[in-house]
Design a protein around this motif. Structure first.
Motif, PDB file in Angstrom:
ATOM      1  N   VAL A 258      -5.466   2.344   5.953  1.00  0.00           N
ATOM      2  CA  VAL A 258      -4.340   1.823   5.169  1.00  0.00           C
ATOM      3  C   VAL A 258      -3.020   2.377   5.682  1.00  0.00           C
ATOM      4  O   VAL A 258      -2.000   1.676   5.738  1.00  0.00           O
ATOM      5  CB  VAL A 258      -4.545   2.135   3.679  1.00  0.00           C
ATOM      6  N   TRP A 259      -3.008   3.654   6.071  1.00  0.00           N
ATOM      7  CA  TRP A 259      -1.766   4.267   6.559  1.00  0.00           C
ATOM      8  C   TRP A 259      -1.244   3.524   7.779  1.00  0.00           C
ATOM      9  O   TRP A 259      -0.029   3.356   7.953  1.00  0.00           O
ATOM     10  CB  TRP A 259      -2.015   5.736   6.894  1.00  0.00           C
ATOM     11  N   ARG A 261      -1.923   0.346   8.531  1.00  0.00           N
ATOM     12  CA  ARG A 261      -1.525  -1.002   8.118  1.00  0.00           C
ATOM     13  C   ARG A 261      -0.134  -1.006   7.500  1.00  0.00           C
ATOM     14  O   ARG A 261       0.593  -2.019   7.618  1.00  0.00           O
ATOM     15  CB  ARG A 261      -2.562  -1.532   7.120  1.00  0.00           C
ATOM     16  N   ARG A 262       0.271   0.078   6.907  1.00  0.00           N
ATOM     17  CA  ARG A 262       1.580   0.135   6.255  1.00  0.00           C
ATOM     18  C   ARG A 262       2.719   0.341   7.236  1.00  0.00           C
ATOM     19  O   ARG A 262       3.893   0.222   6.846  1.00  0.00           O
ATOM     20  CB  ARG A 262       1.593   1.261   5.230  1.00  0.00           C
ATOM     21  N   GLU A 288      -3.152  -5.108   2.371  1.00  0.00           N
ATOM     22  CA  GLU A 288      -3.467  -3.707   2.077  1.00  0.00           C
ATOM     23  C   GLU A 288      -4.536  -3.584   1.008  1.00  0.00           C
ATOM     24  O   GLU A 288      -5.352  -2.654   1.037  1.00  0.00           O
ATOM     25  CB  GLU A 288      -2.199  -2.974   1.642  1.00  0.00           C
TER      26      GLU A 288
END
Length: 628
Positions: A258-259, A261-262, A288
């Motif tokens: 997720v980190w 993807r952000r 996300e």
């Protein structure tokens, strides 16, 4: 005084002292082009068909290009004393070996190109002495190992490191973290399966990181990635941005990414390989909220286990989750257990106690944890008193308990041994196992069908004789109900047990259930009829054969002698030739004329001294005897 003006006039005509001449340059190697007229000096030998580094190099050269040749080894003496060399290219050769200290004299070297060769490893001494190296190109080799100290001498100056297109499964991440001035790091097209967290946190000047086409399923967060914007294209990127390439990896798109993807990106080239719901989708197109993880769930654990003191014990725990959970164990005293002299923890969740003690009993806690949470399970271990010492021929035919995870481990020999002392207590309880048709060396074992047991895999037969403690095991297919033993000894008593091996549905582990035991004896072997020993027979045959040969030779010699005598001393096959008649001698006494007389044998001795006159005449057809 007149001489002095003359000397002053001749003084300008004296030859002036010549300035020192520069050292004669070394001849240019054959098939090479050398620039020696002006500084810096250079030796250019690309594609010259060289098999080794030319020995006649000008040691003052600042540039040496040996690319596209057939050099297989770089020796220690090849580049000795080239202290002014700045650029060295050995690209696209067949180099398999670089001697330790081969570059030790190249302290001024700035760029080293070793790409396109056949290097399989790089040790600590092969790059020793390169204290000013800035560019190190090792791509397109066969590197499978990189020593932790291989880059120590150039760690503070290296700006460009290319390790792409190799066979690297592991890297000395701690050594790479000390490359404080590195600007470009190429790790693409290798076999890297994981990157430790914080591996790049100290690379403050890193501008390009390429991890394309490896085996990475996840990329851990790193402080470097959060400080700099991540871009996909180097062109037009600001000086403070990091160009990160990680496409071509089997990314597992869950909450651990997720980190990433952000972060803001300009491309959508990377794709997810798993989980199945996201497989094949572009990484940057997945929302996300779809990057989720599953908390761990303990699916299998060992049942309550009891072992005597001094014996090993294995505690098992299995858990599932996304990502795969890590299993740890906590002792009854609350200590976190790991590898030690008495315990071993395996990645699959098994804890093995090598030697149990009475104080080890209690509730062990299995903890399975991942990024989504953790789950626990309790396993009870009871440590009883140590077993009493047993005689070598003691009897015990008790099979392992149901559900024992170590049921497939062969028990000690005393567990199935038999002896005459134990025979007084009677045979073991028969629970359906029958032994029939036993002979001197064979017996047929039969047992009832055990198909009602779910998940049965096979049968195990354990037996040994009263004369030794050696256990014999036989694995029988699950669809069998009999087995013929053919390796028995005659005149012995055997203890035999049959066990059913099956998969426990509650725990998913392999367990055993006893089918039954039986004691039987083999028949004594029949005593064979007395017969001469083999050595005796062999000696007799040799003597008889020798006698026959000697007798045959004697008879042959006797026959030859007899034939020789029959033929009068002449060789057989030849007739005796008649004696030739050359003359006839007659004796005359008085008026007697010549008479025909046969030759008389010569007397052995002369009895009297008598003078005899012999008239010898040739005998022929014209001479006939005449009358008186």
């Amino acid at each position: 005084m007149a001489v002095l003006p003359l000397l002053l006039c001749l003084l300008p005509l004296a030859p002036a002292s010549s300035p020192p001449q520069p050292a004669t340059p070394s001849p240019c190697p054959r098939r090479c082009r050398c620039q020696t007229q002006s500084l810096p000096l250079s030796v250019l030998c690309p594609g010259a068909g060289l098999l080794f580094v030319p020995p006649s190099l000008d040691r003052r050269a600042a540039e040496l290009r040996l690319a596209d040749n057939f050099i297989a080894t770089v020796r220690r003496r090849d580049l000795a004393n080239m202290t002014g060399l700045l650029h060295l290219s050995l690209s696209r050769n067949t180099i398999r070996h670089v001697a330790a200290g081969a570059f030790a004299d190249l302290r001024a070297l700035r760029a080293l190109h070793l790409d396109g060769n056949r290097l399989t490893s790089l040790g600590e001494g092969q790059l020793r002495g390169l204290v000013n190296l800035r560019h190190l190109i090792l791509s397109n080799n066969q590197l499978a190992a990189l020593a932790a100290g291989a880059l120590d001498d150039c760690a503070e100056t290296l700006e460009d490191l290319d390790l792409s297109y190799n066979n690297l499964e592991q890297l000395p991440w701690e050594a790479l973290g000390r490359l404080g001035n590195v600007n470009t790091l190429g790790l693409d097209h290798n076999l890297l399966a994981s990157v430790p967290a914080g591996a790049f946190s100290r690379l403050h000047k890193l501008a390009r990181l390429d991890m394309t086409s490896n085996r990475l399923t996840t990329i851990p967060p790193d402080p470097l990635f959060s400080r700099l914007p991540l871009l996909a294209r180097p062109r037009g990127s600001p000086a403070s941005a990091l160009v990160l390439a990680f496409g071509g990896n089997p990314l597992h798109c869950n909450c651990e990414l997720v980190w990433l993807r952000r972060l803001a990106r300009e491309d959508d080239l990377e794709a997810c390989a798993s989980p199945p719901a996201l497989g094949g989708r572009y990484f940057w197109a997945v929302g996300e909220e779809e990057f989720v993880c599953e908390p761990p769930v303990v699916t299998h654990r060992s049942p309550p286990l009891a072992v005597p003191a001094g014996r090993p014990a294995a505690l098992r725990c299995r858990a599932v989750g996304d990502p795969e959970p890590r299993v740890r164990w906590v002792s009854p005293q609350g200590r976190l257990l790991g590898n030690s002299s008495r315990a071993r923890a395996f990645p699959n969740g098994t804890l093995e106690l090598l030697v149990t003690e009475p104080g080890d009993g209690g509730i062990f806690t299995c903890i399975a944890a991942n990024a989504a949470g953790e789950a626990t399970a309790a396993v009870e271990l009871t440590v009883g008193p140590p077993p009493p010492p047993q005689l070598a021929n003691s009897t015990s035919c008790d099979p392992p308990r149901d559900g024992d995870p170590d049921a497939l481990t062969p028990p000690s020999a005393a567990s199935v041994s038999a002896s005459a002392k134990a025979a007084d207590a009677g045979p073991p309880t028969d629970r359906g196992v029958q032994v029939t048709e036993q002979g001197a060396t064979a017996a047929l074992v039969q047992w009832p069908d055990q198909r009602p047991i779910p998940g049965i895999r096979m049968y195990q037969i354990q037996y040994n004789s009263s004369a030794d403690d050696i256990l014999v095991y036989r694995m029988i297919p699950a669809d069998s109900s009999s087995f013929l033993l053919t390796d028995l000894a005659s005149g012995r008593t055997y203890d035999l047990c049959v066990l059913a091996v099956y998969e426990d549905g509650a725990t998913g582990l392999t367990a055993t259930r006893p089918v039954g035991c039986h004691r039987f004896s083999t028949e004594p072997a029949l005593r064979p009829c007395g017969a001469p020993h083999a050595p005796f027979l062999g000696g007799t045959m040799i003597i008889a054969l020798g006698g026959v040969i000697v007798a045959s030779v004697l008879v042959f010699i006797f026959v030859l002698l007899m034939r020789y005598k029959v033929h009068g001393g002449q060789p057989p096959g030849k007739a005796k030739a008649p004696a030739p008649v050359s003359s006839v001698c007659s004796q005359t006494n008085g008026a007697l004329g010549p008479t025909l007389a046969p030759p008389a044998p010569e007397p052995a001795t002369l009895r009297a001294h008598t003078v005899v006159q012999l008239d010898c005449e040739p005998w022929g057809p014209s001479h006939e005897p005449t009358g008186p």
